[in-house]
Motif scaffolding. Structure first.
Motif: not given
Lengths: 224, 269
Positions: A157, A160-161, A163, A174, A191, A195, A198-199, A202, B65-66, B68-71, B73-74, B78, B269
């Motif tokens: 988390i 992601f934060g 970003a 980002t 984007y 994405t 980030y994936l 993670a 999953e998509l 929950r697993n990306t920020p 903000l992005v 988008f 996040a």
């Protein structure tokens, strides 16, 4: 306007993304390490530490967990200079992440410590260990092992934060995507790549934490 | 450096005060619309997730999953910069045209690309979390509940609608409230797509009269306050656990539970 994805348009900007990944990783690793250390310290204060400090830690934890990370970041970067404390964007970003993660990690780790059977403390005391020694050598490691999955999720988390730190011009993934789409208007491609990055990060982070977990806690604890 | 002195009047009155009020209201609007959207989408996602059809379940898992697993903000960026432009031209023209009826007090415009992207982004992101919490609540239900309902002649859908879901909702209400409060906090990130909500207006005040410390202090307090009120409302008017024993347990736990729900378990996040 013809709609079609053209990832070739990003070819010139690969170095921007590479730098972005580096900054995101740096933020996550430094912020994560210091944040978890702060979390352990706060958890110690809340469970074993001086009684006078406990309300202070509680106040800190509640304040951080009930306000948005962006506000905390802006407070540090824009607000503190007006009372004479100013710093660069990278320092502000890391400080904000440490303060933020510290509060969440504190609560997670505290839960792990409170699940320690009384006998563990008594065993430590009967071996003439001080309260701190008992905490350091007996309690902490099993406590961390108990909450390792939760801590991993929190760390993801926080990654992601990070970003959000692009909002004070920290040049992370980002920021890279924003920069690129403002130059070539390839918003979709930029984007989508961000994405995917980030994936991937993670997944890497989760695997890394799993490995670190098996290294830190080599033996499966005996069932109670 | 000169001595530090605070001037809160310079932030709370006049034009800055007006901005902060407008931002505060905008945060409430986007939170409410986002939460409604999230609830709707979460039900759809949950339906897909427990459907007796493997591709549907796969799709739901992939979506959850998509998101929950990306920020987030992005995700906002988008939706706003990329996806919004794929909407039909006529629709976008309609949105950007002037609509006097859509202007709320203190000049908040809801029919705008920023608001739509923000509410949608918050809704989709939170829906993924809500759906998972609801599914966890469903899975925690004893098998006997389902068997009892089936033996009474309930169909599968009726079992779900009248027996399983109400209980799952009540049992997972605490984590659900946490997610709604998280949505409120995450709405601050919509300032990045220039939605004029609280964080955006705080920054505007800061660049207007350089009262940065005071402005962010007021912003922090407003978020705290909103979280407290919203959390309390959701707990008080939310579903209560079914059955006398569960209710007693809930009353006993309520003292700390309210605080715990307001605080929330997961991060922003």
């Amino acid at each position: 306007m013809a709609v079609g994805l053209d990832f070739g348009a990003l070819a010139d900007y690969v170095p921007v993304f590479v730098k972005g990944v580096g900054v995101t990783v740096e933020l996550t690793v430094v912020g994560g390490t210091l944040g978890i250390s702060l979390g352990v310290t706060c958890a110690w204060v809340k469970t074993q530490g001086p009684k006078l400090l406990r309300p202070v830690v509680s106040l800190y934890v509640e304040l951080i967990r009930n306000t948005p990370f962006l506000i905390q970041l802006f407070f540090i970067f824009f607000g503190l200079p007006s009372i004479g404390v100013s710093m660069g964007e990278m320092e502000a970003a890391i400080l904000a992440m440490v303060i933020n993660l510290g509060a969440y990690a504190c609560e997670i780790i505290r839960a792990g410590i409170e699940a320690t059977p009384r006998g563990q403390f008594e065993a430590g005391a009967s071996l003439a260990m001080s309260r701190f020694q008992t905490f350091r050598h007996v309690v902490l490691r099993p406590a961390l092992q108990r909450i390792w999955p939760a801590l991993t999720s929190q760390l993801v988390i926080v990654m992601f934060g990070s970003a959000v730190c692009s909002q004070i011009a920290v040049e992370d993934i980002t920021f890279a995507a924003n920069f690129i789409q403002s130059r070539n208007f390839r918003a979709f491609e930029a984007y989508i790549v961000a994405t995917l990055l980030y994936l991937a990060l993670a997944i890497l982070l989760r695997q890394g934490m799993r490995l670190l977990g098996t290294a830190l806690f080599p033996r499966r604890r005996a069932a109670r | 450096m000169t001595g530090v002195s605070f001037d809160f009047a310079g932030v709370l009155t006049g034009q800055p005060g007006q901005w902060l009020l407008s931002g505060f209201l905008m945060t409430i609007y986007v939170t409410v619309v986002g939460a409604l959207l999230a609830t709707l989408l979460a039900v759809l996602l949950l339906g897909l997730r427990i459907a007796p059809l493997a591709p549907a379940r796969g799709l739901a898992i992939a979506l959850v999953e998509l998101f929950r697993n990306t920020p987030i903000l992005v995700q906002f960026l988008f939706w706003y910069f990329a996806a919004y432009n794929l909407l039909p031209r006529s629709f976008r023209d309609y949105i950007t045209a002037e609509h006097p009826w859509a202007v709320l007090p203190v000049g908040n415009v809801l029919l705008a690309p920023e608001f739509i992207a923000a509410a949608w982004g918050l809704g989709v992101f939170t829906a993924a979390f809500l759906a998972e919490e609801l599914r966890a609540g469903l899975n925690a239900m004893p098998r006997g509940q389902k068997e009892a309902a089936l033996s009474q002649g309930f169909g599968h859908w009726e079992t779900l609608r009248f027996v399983l879901l109400p209980q799952a909702l009540a049992n997972s209400w605490q984590p659900l409230v946490t997610q709604y409060l998280n949505l409120m906090k995450l709405s601050s990130l919509a300032s990045a797509i220039s939605l004029a909500e609280l964080t955006y207006q705080v920054r505007q005040v800061e660049s207007y009269n350089a009262h940065a410390f005071e402005a962010f202090a007021v912003g922090t307090v407003l978020y705290l306050l909103l979280g407290l009120v919203l959390g309390q409302l959701l707990i008080v008017f939310g579903p209560k656990p079914v059955g006398a024993r569960a209710r007693r347990r809930a009353v006993k736990a309520n003292r700390s539970a309210t605080a715990a729900a307001i605080v929330g378990a997961s991060g922003d996040a």
